[in-house]
Write an enzyme that holds these catalytic residues in place. Structure first.
Site, mmCIF file in Angstrom:
data_model
loop_
_atom_site.group_PDB
_atom_site.id
_atom_site.type_symbol
_atom_site.label_atom_id
_atom_site.label_comp_id
_atom_site.label_asym_id
_atom_site.label_seq_id
_atom_site.Cartn_x
_atom_site.Cartn_y
_atom_site.Cartn_z
ATOM 1 N N SER A 53 -6.170 1.885 6.040
ATOM 2 C CA SER A 53 -5.518 2.874 7.183
ATOM 3 C C SER A 53 -3.449 2.983 6.084
ATOM 4 O O SER A 53 -2.891 3.219 6.089
ATOM 5 C CB SER A 53 -4.579 2.667 8.097
ATOM 6 N N SER A 74 -8.143 -2.529 6.169
ATOM 7 C CA SER A 74 -6.917 -1.167 5.726
ATOM 8 C C SER A 74 -6.507 -1.631 5.102
ATOM 9 O O SER A 74 -5.268 -1.074 4.496
ATOM 10 C CB SER A 74 -6.011 -0.703 7.375
ATOM 11 N N LYS A 104 4.137 -1.022 4.659
ATOM 12 C CA LYS A 104 4.026 -0.037 5.853
ATOM 13 C C LYS A 104 4.856 -0.092 6.684
ATOM 14 O O LYS A 104 4.681 -1.072 7.630
ATOM 15 C CB LYS A 104 2.187 -0.845 5.954
HETATM 16 N N1 GLN Z 1 -10.589 1.911 9.540
HETATM 17 C C1 GLN Z 1 -10.389 0.554 10.735
HETATM 18 C C2 GLN Z 1 -9.955 1.716 11.607
HETATM 19 O O1 GLN Z 1 -10.388 2.992 11.909
HETATM 20 C C3 GLN Z 1 -10.070 -0.482 10.123
HETATM 21 C C4 GLN Z 1 -8.298 -0.018 10.450
HETATM 22 C C5 GLN Z 1 -7.210 -0.997 9.925
HETATM 23 O O2 GLN Z 1 -7.772 -1.812 9.495
HETATM 24 N N2 GLN Z 1 -6.547 -1.019 10.895
HETATM 25 O O3 GLN Z 1 -10.291 0.674 12.862
#
Ligand code: GLN
Length: 492
Positions: free
Chosen positions: A149, A173, A74
């Site tokens: 994400s 994410s 990532k």
């Molecule tokens: N959807 C969650 C957020 O927008 C989790 C994102 C993540 O785990 N980085 O914060």
């Protein structure tokens, strides 16, 4: 079907070369370019590392458990090769002078990074659509989101460009994109994996974890990156057991807790049906399914979005136009340098969260929001502790619905945040979680999530492997049959 451990053994024995694996991976990345899984491809350095690996094998050296295996990473995990953008314009040209600990450990175990993957800007989102470089596409159906994400890391595995990848998980994410793309995704216990070199979103919630096609590969990958690191004061000194040791032990007598709050209103019937059917199979394999309760569960999403944005507003203050990359032109003084750089460099979702986070931390509102959210966090942790007095692992769906259509969630931001309902609670409590595919509705995949006790990843993998095996009884290794794997006899 081989696991990556089998493939690494073949590299070690000289039966296959790492160069051929990396070349197959790069070829597949090129062929699936339209999926937009990668922000940058590291062809040159990967081939160089592969050739060096093959030379060491030829010289009779003993390599690590991931010898010669291509991995995707990532783009918020820093690497001294190429760029680390975090999916943002503000870091578009940023080159890290050092490697994240998790990535350095992966490389030390023999893995070869072939590319940096697409993601929501600064990991803020659940669809990967806030990336400044365009959203990655779901290989199962390009009309629905790939999840986020860490969407690029999930697509990279699901489209067969690599068999394993690294992601980060602050509130879901890793697990959500794994569910959307029909693969396995694991978030370890907070502190299990060093955050050194993971670009911070919400430091008390962030963890690096793994994506793979099967449970065994995630266990192996997590083993390679876990353990105490002097560079991260929140990393744990807890002993790291062999996460693969119990994969074949089955679930006889294991108690699976089903929180009653997680199977009620708001859960799409098709998702519920597949999760329940999977639990039936696990029960037939010897597990005991028992109802448990998480009374504070309904407050997890609001508490998460207060704490995560509060921490983000502090963490993102470092992007000021003075350090790192992008700097606005035509500035007249220091303030306009800050303001213009940040206005131009950040996307709208990131700006919204910085504003929200600054607001909940401001004097006068701190007690009403931030302090209150911290209290909810304590209650949720107590709820899990209580639930675990009556069960070994907790089960929930990974997502309340099938993956939504591309663009759909932005029409209703509240619905988007509520999509995180099953994943954020365990980040708040610091617990490990794994999502695995348990069925299909048309072309789309349904994910089931197991939540483990703190530092009980071995048990979590054991239960997940047993379910995988129950769902794929014809495959003795428990690996889902696929023909698109890198390193297979039929490698693309
Ligand atoms: N959807 C969650 C957020 O927008 C989790 C994102 C993540 O785990 N980085 O914060």
């Amino acid at each position: 079907m081989p696991t990556i451990a089998d493939t690494a053994r073949k590299v070690q024995s000289g039966e296959i070369t790492s160069e051929s694996l990396v070349q197959a991976s790069l070829g597949r990345i090129e062929a699936t370019k339209g999926l937009n899984a990668y922000i940058s491809v590291l062809a040159e350095s990967a081939l160089e590392q592969a050739r060096a690996t093959d030379k060491r094998v030829a010289a009779g050296e003993k390599l690590g458990p991931l010898a010669g295996i291509p991995v995707a990473v990532k783009d918020n995990i820093v690497y001294s090769k190429g760029r680390t953008t975090c999916g943002s314009r503000i870091l578009e040209k940023f080159e890290s002078p050092y490697d994240a600990t998790a990535l350095a450990r992966l490389v030390a175990a023999g893995a070869i990074p072939v590319g940096k993957t697409n993601m929501d800007e600064f990991a803020m989102g659940a669809t990967s659509e806030t990336s400044a470089f365009g959203a990655p596409k779901n290989p199962l159906d390009p009309g629905v989101i790939a999840g986020g994400s860490s969407g690029g890391s999930a697509v990279a595995v699901a489209s067969g460009t690599v068999r394993v990848s690294l992601g980060s998980d602050t509130g879901g994410s890793i697990r959500q994109p794994a569910a959307c793309c029909g693969i396995v995704g694991v978030k370890p216990t907070y502190g299990r994996v060093s955050r050194y070199g993971l670009v911070a979103y919400a430091s008390s919630l962030d963890q690096i974890g793994a994506f793979s096609e099967n449970v065994a590969d995630s266990a192996l990958l997590l083993n390679a990156i876990s353990g105490w690191d002097a560079q991260d004061s929140t990393s744990s000194q807890a002993v790291v057991p062999d996460f693969t040791a119990s994969l074949n032990k089955g679930v006889q007598g294991k108690v699976i807790g089903m929180p009653k709050e997680c199977f009620g209103a708001g859960l799409q019937p098709e998702v519920r049906a597949h999760v329940l059917a999977a639990l039936d199979k696990l029960e037939k394999a010897g597990a005991v399914i028992r109802e448990v309760s998480l009374p504070s569960f309904e407050f997890a999403v609001p508490a998460y979005y207060v704490i995560a944005t509060a921490e983000a507003s502090a963490n993102l203050s470092r992007y000021d136009g003075v350090r790192y990359t992008t700097r606005a032109q035509d500035v007249t003084d220091l303030f306009s340098l800050y303001a213009k750089t940040r206005s131009q460099g950040f996307g709208w979702e990131v700006k919204k969260r910085i504003l929200l986070g600054t607001y909940v931390l401001s004097s006068g509102f701190y007690d009403a929001y931030y302090l209150q959210a911290q209290k909810v966090r304590r209650l949720l942790t107590d709820d899990f502790n209580q639930a675990f007095t009556g069960c070994d692992v907790v089960v929930t769906p990974t997502m309340p619905t099938l993956p939504p259509k591309v663009g759909e969630v932005f029409t209703d931001p509240m619905a988007m945040y509520l999509g995180d309902i099953y994943t954020v609670a365990l980040n708040l409590a610091g617990l490990p979680g794994i999502s695995q595919p348990v069925g299909q509705v048309g072309k789309l995949s349904v994910g089931l999530q197991f939540i483990g006790k703190a530092f009980a990843e071995e048990e979590l993998f054991q239960v997940a492997a047993a379910l995988e095996h129950s769902l794929n009884p014809s495959d003795a290794s428990g690996v889902r049959p696929q023909s698109r794997r890198i390193g297979d006899e039929k490698a693309p």
